[in-house]
Enzyme design. Structure first.
Site, PDB file in Angstrom:
ATOM      1  N   GLY A  30      -8.178 -13.903   2.821  1.00 53.95           N
ATOM      2  CA  GLY A  30      -8.946 -13.206   3.852  1.00 53.95           C
ATOM      3  C   GLY A  30      -9.230 -11.783   3.430  1.00 53.95           C
ATOM      4  CG  ASN A  31     -12.337  -9.780   4.622  1.00 52.16           C
ATOM      5  OD1 ASN A  31     -12.366  -9.238   5.725  1.00 52.16           O
ATOM      6  ND2 ASN A  31     -13.137 -10.776   4.296  1.00 52.16           N
ATOM      7  NE  ARG A  32      -6.776  -3.086   4.748  1.00 53.31           N
ATOM      8  CZ  ARG A  32      -6.783  -1.838   4.315  1.00 53.31           C
ATOM      9  NH1 ARG A  32      -6.945  -1.586   3.036  1.00 53.31           N
ATOM     10  NH2 ARG A  32      -6.626  -0.848   5.158  1.00 53.31           N
TER      11      ARG A  32
END
Ligand code: CTP
Length: 433
Positions: free
Chosen positions: A225-227
């Protein structure tokens, strides 16, 4: 909801018993329609016991009830799992030679197919063409999982887990049923006070805003995923609604609650995002797409069907990645020379010794062939998750960039106002100057 669960003739038919349980336990009324071939794998008695409905596969059963059209007409959702290559070919050809295919032909409900077959059959040009045809008609064809197949082979073609099929099917149903399409002009702050300014270029325009991060599964419990927090995208969605637009939010993973007043569709992976946007463009022809989602450029080349376990004496697994589609570049290519829908991309850049933030943004604007690009400068303390923001809007038509800084909602308002210049009075994108 009334669900038709079609079962094709593949060994994965047994997994559909679990899918049926998931639907019935959630309170849905499920009619199972197996194909004749599938009864070799799971018998009618199992389906009758689990669904509490009689089961048949033949159009000539219960003819007085005109079953072959009635079941499809009454359904809110048709899910077929597993969908074999043969069954997809028959549906693509518009055949109605058994109760399941005639139900598909007679329904106006969303239809979701979960294919399962050997990799060679899935990759065969005939199957690929059928999948294209089906998707082109608005039928959702879920990507099969990669993993162990019948026998000793492994590859793409495994039936996804029942939970994944349920989620995809319910998402398709809720999308088609147009759940809570938002109040449009209602206050996004929950006060109920009308905020929408009815005299802006956005008034009455349909705008899709994507936000949040995509999640690319590694196995049933892990993902890449990512932030992305979703804050900036939500600020844009609210600003557009305030300025009179009819906003549809397409949301990946977010860290904040979203507004109930905004129509919201959920996606997980980049490919789901792509599919959802393509469907929205095809069915609803939005005036603009504002692409604030943080889309993963890569996904694991392989998604394990069961949890990856650590084993004594074995090396740590290697994760091999493959490219995801560039969703907004694909939308830009699909619209060709026209500028409908209007496309707005985002970029978060740090700049480095090879180029400044604005140089990178300018080249991204051209590369993706979008109409405008909103760029944030990010550093460790700026950008992701923060409430304050600094943003520059670059335009493909060569107009001067617009710079805004301050709280995310004020920045979004300023950017949306600046982007309004691209929307002409009649709703079509303004001609290039
Ligand atoms: N985007 C997209 N599909 C992708 C990646 C990005 O549609 N696979 C969109 C994003 O939503 C955003 C814009 O493209 O609106 C720019 O995203 P960014 O991640 O900065 O672009 P990349 O092409 O991935 O560039 P980089 O190589 O700098 O990561």
């Amino acid at each position: 909801m009334k669900i038709v669960l079609g079962v094709g003739g593949g060994i994965a038919a047994y997994k559909s018993a679990l899918l049926l349980r998931l639907f019935t336990e959630a309170g849905h009324d499920v009619r199972v329609i197996p194909t004749r071939a599938s009864l070799n794998f799971v018998g009618a008695a199992t389906w009758e016991a689990l669904s509490h409905h009689p089961v048949s596969h033949d159009v000539f059963d219960a003819v007085d009830e005109v079953q072959h059209v009635r079941v499809g007409q009454e359904a809110d959702l048709v899910v077929i799992a597993p969908a074999t290559a043969d069954l997809m070919a028959r549906i693509a050809a518009g055949r109605a030679d058994d109760l399941l295919t005639s139900t598909v032909l007679a329904t106006r409900a969303p239809v979701v197919l979960a294919p399962a077959m050997h990799t060679e059959m899935w990759e065969n040009p005939a199957t690929r063409a059928n999948v294209e045809t089906l998707r082109g008609r608005g039928i959702a064809v879920i990507e099969p999982a990669v993993g162990r197949l019948t026998g000793t082979d492994t590859g793409a073609g495994r039936l996804p887990d029942p939970e994944a099929i349920r989620d995809a099917a319910l998402a398709a149903a809720s999308e088609d049923l147009d759940p809570e399409p938002g109040e449009g002009s209602a206050a996004a702050d929950g006060t109920g006070a009308p905020l929408a300014d009815r005299n802006t270029p956005w008034t009455g325009r349909s705008v899709v805003v994507t936000l949040g991060g995509t999640r690319e599964p590694l196995d049933p419990v892990r993902y890449l995923g990512n932030r992305s927090s979703g804050k900036q995208g939500l600020a844009f969605a609210r600003a557009l609604a305030e300025q009179g637009a009819e906003v549809t939010v397409v949301a990946g993973a977010v860290e904040i609650p979203l507004d109930e007043s905004l129509r919201t569709l959920r996606i997980g992976t980049a490919r789901e995002l792509e599919e959802t946007l393509e469907r929205l463009v095809r069915k609803e022809r939005p005036d603009a797409i504002v692409m604030a989602a943080a889309v993963a450029d890569f996904r694991p080349a392989r998604t394990e069907a069961s949890k990856i376990k650590k084993r004594d004496g074995e090396d740590a697994p290697q994760i091999v990645l493959e490219r995801n589609p560039d969703v907004i570049a694909g939308l830009a290519e699909a619209r060709g020379e026209g500028r409908s829908p209007l496309l707005v991309a985002f970029a978060a850049e740090t700049g480095d010794e090879h180029g400044s933030v604005l140089e990178y943004a300018e080249s991204k604007l051209r590369r993706k062939r979008v109409d405008a690009l909103c760029v944030n400068e990010v550093g460790l303390a700026k950008g992701f998750g923060a409430d304050e923001n600094e943003l520059t809007v670059l335009f493909a038509d060569g107009a001067d960039p617009v710079h805004a800084s301050g709280p995310k909602d004020e920045v979004a308002r300023a950017a949306v106002t600046a982007l309004g210049r691209l929307v002409s009075a009649d709703g079509a994108p303004a001609p290039l100057s």
